[in-house]
Design an enzyme around this catalytic site. Structure first.
Site, PDB file in Angstrom:
ATOM      1  N   PRO A 193      29.890 -52.384 -20.766  1.00  0.00           N
ATOM      2  CA  PRO A 193      29.906 -53.116 -22.032  1.00  0.00           C
ATOM      3  C   PRO A 193      31.124 -52.888 -22.934  1.00  0.00           C
ATOM      4  CG  PRO A 193      28.432 -51.255 -22.196  1.00  0.00           C
ATOM      5  CD  PRO A 193      28.929 -51.284 -20.784  1.00  0.00           C
ATOM      6  N   CYS A 194      32.255 -53.398 -22.516  1.00  0.00           N
ATOM      7  CA  CYS A 194      33.465 -53.268 -23.328  1.00  0.00           C
ATOM      8  C   CYS A 194      33.360 -54.070 -24.622  1.00  0.00           C
ATOM      9  CB  CYS A 194      34.702 -53.649 -22.521  1.00  0.00           C
ATOM     10  SG  CYS A 194      34.618 -55.265 -21.752  1.00  0.00           S
ATOM     11  N   HIS A 195      32.416 -55.003 -24.694  1.00  0.00           N
ATOM     12  CA  HIS A 195      32.221 -55.762 -25.930  1.00  0.00           C
ATOM     13  C   HIS A 195      31.720 -54.874 -27.072  1.00  0.00           C
ATOM     14  CE1 HIS A 195      28.271 -55.915 -23.929  1.00  0.00           C
ATOM     15  NE2 HIS A 195      27.756 -55.990 -25.147  1.00  0.00           N
TER      16      HIS A 195
END
Length: 179
Positions: free
Chosen positions: A135-137
């Site tokens: 989850p780089c968001h």
């Protein structure tokens, strides 16, 4: 000596934020997960050489469906991204960022024990081949602003809003603010 060629399979998942392209190996391990952008399938050699087979990615599509409806906050999918040991370490840190929360590039660098590596963490996010699940968001600028996302800032904002709605958390970012 003859080396067996690995077969790759591709499929997609249609979410409320747009089509998501999926690429798996012959064992079903996820290699790539990208929001569909114009020309993306033609420009990525991995997708171009893969066999289109929705059944090969159905286990991922099921979990993505659960994520987008708010009933799944963590994924149970075998991942097989390609990258250096630093990238794998950075991506492992991303997987530890809890659903419905955000962190900063600097905080991740400190957690890694490399406080001066905030930009390197940013680069690891930029080349993350498995968005959403890695989850780089959930990583934002120290100012709280949304910065860089391979699927576009509208997708990043959409994912953060979705997680905030389902978790009840007031995310530590300004979802309508861009840099």
């Amino acid at each position: 000596m003859h080396l067996a060629r690995t077969t790759f399979y591709r499929g997609h998942f249609d979410s409320q934020l747009g089509r998501i392209n999926l690429l798996v190996d012959s064992n079903g391990a996820l290699l790539r997960l990208d929001f569909a952008l114009p020309g993306a399938l033609r420009t990525r050699a991995e997708y171009a050489s893969a066999i289109f087979q929705e059944d090969a990615v159905s286990h991922i599509s099921q979990q993505l469906s659960e994520y987008f409806t708010g009933s799944r906050t963590d994924f149970d999918i075998e991942l097989a991204p390609t990258g250096s040991s630093f990238l794998h370490e950075a991506w492992a840190l991303l997987r530890a960022v809890p659903y419905g929360t955000t962190t900063t590039y600097g905080a991740l660098a400190k957690t890694m024990g490399k406080p001066g590596f905030a930009r390197a963490i940013g680069m690891a996010n930029a080349v993350n081949p498995i968005s959403i699940i890695v989850p780089c968001h959930r990583v934002i600028a120290a100012s709280g602003a949304l910065t860089g996302y391979s699927g576009g800032l509208d997708k990043k904002r959409g994912l953060l809003v979705l997680e905030a709605e389902h978790s009840g958390n007031d995310l530590a970012c300004a979802p309508n603010r861009q840099t």
